[in-house]
Design an enzyme around this catalytic site. Structure first.
Site, mmCIF file in Angstrom:
data_model
loop_
_atom_site.group_PDB
_atom_site.id
_atom_site.type_symbol
_atom_site.label_atom_id
_atom_site.label_comp_id
_atom_site.label_asym_id
_atom_site.label_seq_id
_atom_site.Cartn_x
_atom_site.Cartn_y
_atom_site.Cartn_z
ATOM 1 N N TYR A 147 0.831 -1.204 0.000
ATOM 2 C CA TYR A 147 0.000 0.000 0.000
ATOM 3 C C TYR A 147 0.863 1.251 0.000
ATOM 4 C CZ TYR A 147 0.779 0.900 5.020
ATOM 5 O OH TYR A 147 1.343 1.189 6.237
ATOM 6 N N ARG A 192 8.364 4.143 -4.501
ATOM 7 C CA ARG A 192 8.407 3.128 -3.428
ATOM 8 C C ARG A 192 7.393 2.019 -3.683
ATOM 9 N NH1 ARG A 192 7.557 5.029 2.587
ATOM 10 N NH2 ARG A 192 5.446 5.303 1.791
ATOM 11 N N ARG A 219 -7.877 -20.942 -1.803
ATOM 12 C CA ARG A 219 -6.786 -20.589 -0.901
ATOM 13 C C ARG A 219 -5.614 -21.526 -1.125
ATOM 14 N NH1 ARG A 219 -4.988 -22.006 4.338
ATOM 15 N NH2 ARG A 219 -4.001 -20.260 5.425
ATOM 16 N N LYS A 260 6.451 -2.152 2.009
ATOM 17 C CA LYS A 260 5.269 -1.552 2.635
ATOM 18 C C LYS A 260 4.058 -2.466 2.460
ATOM 19 C CE LYS A 260 3.138 3.021 3.110
ATOM 20 N NZ LYS A 260 3.209 3.071 4.573
ATOM 21 N N GLU A 292 11.617 2.288 14.619
ATOM 22 C CA GLU A 292 10.764 3.360 14.104
ATOM 23 C C GLU A 292 9.470 3.384 14.909
ATOM 24 O OE1 GLU A 292 9.722 2.443 9.983
ATOM 25 O OE2 GLU A 292 9.654 0.307 10.461
#
Ligand code: PMP
Length: 286
Positions: free
Chosen positions: A32, A51, A100, A150, A182
């Protein structure tokens, strides 16, 4: 009702539907980006697009959209939803193979899912929290080893925010081997004298787009920047601390666990950096 974007189409939010077999839903197999909007324009769009591609490449995931079209979709959503200040959330997952299975599906038959929606946040730039400063707690960093990608795997950061909330704080800084990695959704900094100290880039942290811009502006303003690890103990004795992210820009931190920094109010450096960041990035917004 918001207009959102799903797999090539704009539609009302209540009509946007994603399969129960989507790998984002079943396996957090998705990435995301969050881009902020100020004055109806996109902040640091290029950095976020670059990114995003890096995250997709790291996971061998196909991009369903070109950078040019992505900019167009962002702009159209800002327009359709009348966003002056707020954010645009973008998510791409490995799609819905119809069952799945741990094995990645063939991208030829399972195209990625792409979703974008807006979040309207009037007053985002003039946040009262920036005047007051934030309190953070420290928690152990137990996330996986590729924090530079991310991904939508946000359960631990979400738990971290809940731990902070229960402790009466605003957020949590994560600690690995005594060193701060962070914040749950932001990069972490301390200030000692005239020096801005933040952890260097590696797989241990997200390579913040706001971080890159803020460090560049700091250097242009002749401030000293040191990219190195710092311990939570060093942070508690710092003159100032702050965080950066696309949705908070630069936000002063005035307390870490029980340690109050300086006078317990935002110092000199973080508010100045916030001012420079907002001014420069609004100028460069697209
Ligand atoms: N670290 C983490 C863990 C984050 O989730 C974020 C924001 N998504 C950041 C840092 C800040 O990155 P950016 O400045 O690109 O928003």
């Amino acid at each position: 009702m918001r207009t959102v974007y799903l797999n090539g189409d704009y539609m009302p939010e209540n009509e946007a539907q994603v399969s129960i077999f989507d790998r984002g839903f079943l396996m957090a197999d998705g990435v995301y980006e969050v881009t902020s909007v100020l004055g109806g324009k996109l902040i640091d769009f290029d950095g976020h697009a670059v990114r995003l591609q890096r995250s997709l490449d790291a996971l061998e995931m196909q991009s369903p959209i070109s950078k040019e079209d992505l900019l167009e979709v962002h702009r159209e959503l800002v327009r359709a939803n009348g966003i002056d200040e707020g954010m645009i959330y973008l998510q791409i997952t490995r799609g819905a193979p119809g069952d799945r299975d741990f094995v990645f599906p063939d991208p030829e038959t399972t195209p990625p899912t792409i979703v974008l929606f807006t979040q309207n946040k009037p007053g985002l730039a003039n946040s009262p929290a920036a005047q007051k400063g934030m309190k953070v707690i420290s928690i152990e960093d137990i996330r996986w080893g590729r924090r530079d990608i991310k991904t939508v795997q946000l359960l631990y950061p979400s738990m971290g925010k809940m731990m902070a909330k229960k402790a009466g704080a605003d957020d949590a800084w994560m600690i690995e081997d005594g060193y701060v990695t962070e914040g749950t959704s932001n990069n972490a900094y301390i200030v000692r004298g005239n020096k801005i100290i933040t952890r260097a880039l590696s797989n241990d942290i997200l390579h913040g787009i706001t971080r890159a811009a803020v460090l560049r502006f700091a250097q242009e303003a002749q401030m000293e920047v040191e990219e190195r690890n710092f311990t939570i103990d060093e942070a508690k004795e710092a003159d100032e601390a702050f965080i950066t992210s696309a949705s908070t820009f630069v936000m002063p931190v005035v307390q870490i666990d029980d340690a109050v920094l300086g006078a317990g109010v935002p110092g000199r450096v973080a508010p100045r950096l916030r001012e420079i960041y907002l001014e420069e990035s609004i100028k460069a917004a697209v």
